[in-house]
Design an enzyme around this catalytic site. Structure first.
Site, PDB file in Angstrom:
ATOM      1  NE  ARG A  79     -40.743   0.244   7.961  1.00 13.76           N
ATOM      2  CZ  ARG A  79     -41.449  -0.861   8.241  1.00 13.76           C
ATOM      3  NH1 ARG A  79     -41.267  -1.496   9.382  1.00 13.76           N
ATOM      4  NH2 ARG A  79     -42.330  -1.326   7.382  1.00 13.76           N
ATOM      5  CG  ASP A 215     -24.748   3.579  28.110  1.00 14.25           C
ATOM      6  OD1 ASP A 215     -23.748   3.587  27.366  1.00 14.25           O
ATOM      7  OD2 ASP A 215     -25.561   4.526  28.166  1.00 14.25           O
TER       8      ASP A 215
END
Length: 427
Positions: A79, A215
């Site tokens: 993680r 983006d």
């Protein structure tokens, strides 16, 4: 963070092009039994050599101390870090010349993590219109539940007009982020990133800097590099061109060390990093990214030329059709190195005619997503952008007659044949 599998000296030999480094950068075969490719590190946790080493690694991981010069940090837990993700992130940085990258489970998890990290209740998000339907939903349906509101602006608005709009809404001191999707999905509308930077700077206060996040999914890491034009962060749906094979879901965020530290920290506690198998698949895909995207762009140019002269096509939304004198052309020449492989077009008629075209295609697949090896087609108004308000769809040209095509790597003549025969069918 670095670890033993990284090879910091690879760039010392020669200033290689990114596509040349996609097979080797960040990986030492001698540390993995000589495997030519990085193995899949399908493990949740990693063994420490000593308790002291574990303590040292965690001190840096949780920000209790800074990494020492030349200190190599090891692996802790997948993680936090994993070799497949670490090497992937190092390689993604090369295209955008970013300091750091973090990969995510999806493009939307990358976008939502960035917004949740840099926005707080009472803040305002300035965003370009149109954006991908999922992004539009998150901005207009989810963020308001947390007291965060969005104000949209279009490519036709000048710096002064955007400033006046923000002022009229009493939001001058509330803007904390400018989120830009350019080219915009699904119309290929362009936004000038230098103007977006100026908008952000106008609303920055001392050290409270307004973040510009771009983006860049439509251009992929190959054809546009927003960090070079004033952006602070770049986000991708890595599902698209980076993955490129319609077989994975992933996202990525890139930027400088200080901003990415915040992004990585929230990613750690949201737990939305991608897994080692997806990381390995993305590394595989990066090896052919330039070859794939180059072929797709070549095909798109030929397809756009065919559509431009077809009697059943009203308008083609393709960057290669922009002409000198058009403000969009100036932005295109400044920010991009290719017209890309995405195009949309208005069919003569409406939804009935558009659906007939979609239903009669034989080679091109009717499916959402983009950037894959196969050509994909969809109907934005009723699919990807169906949740966008009717007012915005009308304003932005996302009409019932609009069809979006992502051009693949098939032979261009076959793509054109399929489009031609589907358009020829009368209803």
């Amino acid at each position: 963070m670095s670890f033993a599998l990284l090879n910091p000296n690879v760039m010392d030999q020669r200033n290689f092009h990114p596509e040349s480094l996609m097979m080797t950068h960040g990986y030492k075969p001698e540390l993995s039994e000589g495997a030519i490719k990085c193995p899949i590190f399908q493990t949740s946790t990693f063994v420490f050599k000593s308790a002291e080493e574990g303590k040292s690694f965690f001190q840096v991981a949780y920000g209790k101390r800074e990494k020492e010069p030349n200190e190599e940090l090891g692996l802790i837990y997948s993680r936090l870090n994993n070799p497949d993700l670490q090497i992937l992130e190092e390689r993604l940085c090369l295209w955008d010349q970013a300091e750091e990258c973090a990969v995510f489970e999806s493009g939307m998890s990358a976008i939502s993590t960035v917004m949740l990290e840099f926005l707080r209740p009472g803040d305002v998000l300035l965003y370009s219109k149109p954006v991908y339907g999922g992004t539009d939903h998150f901005i207009n349906k989810v963020l308001p539940q947390y007291g965060i509101n969005g104000i949209g602006f279009t490519s036709s608005q000048s710096l002064e007009e955007i400033t006046e709009m923000v002022k009229s809404k009493g939001a001058e001191d509330k803007v904390k982020m400018v989120f830009v999707e350019t080219p915009a999905n699904p119309t290929n509308t362009l936004f000038d990133l230098e103007v977006c930077r100026m908008v952000a700077d106008q609303h920055s206060r001392n050290e409270d800097k307004v973040i510009v996040c771009v983006d860049n999914t439509y251009m992929g890491p190959l054809w546009q590099h927003p960090l070079a034009h004033g952006a602070d962060l770049v986000v991708y749906s890595a599902t698209k061109y980076i993955g490129g094979h319609s077989d994975l879901i992933a996202g990525a965020v890139l930027g400088n060390v200080s901003l990415m530290k915040r992004v990585r920290t929230l990613r750690t506690f949201l737990g939305n990093m991608t897994g080692p198998w997806t990381g390995w698949l993305l590394m595989r895909s990066l090896e052919t990214l330039k070859v794939r995207m180059t072929k797709q762009a070549e095909n798109a140019e030929k397809v756009a030329g065919f559509l431009q002269n077809h009697p059943k096509v009203e308008k083609v939304y393709y960057l290669g059709n922009l002409m000198p004198g058009d403000p969009q052309y100036a932005v295109f020449k400044k920010q991009m190195t290719s017209a890309g492989a995405m195009l949309s077009f208005d069919i003569v008629g409406g939804e009935k005619e558009a659906f007939s075209f979609l239903n009669n295609l034989k080679l091109i697949k009717l499916a959402v997503s983009l950037g894959s090896t196969e050509s994909l087609v969809e109907h934005p108004a009723t699919m990807t952008h169906s949740d966008v308000s009717e007012e915005d769809r009308n304003l932005l040209g996302i009409s019932e007659k609009l069809v979006r095509i992502s051009i693949g790597v098939e032979h261009y003549s076959d793509i054109i044949w399929d489009i031609e025969q589907a358009l020829a069918i009368d209803i």
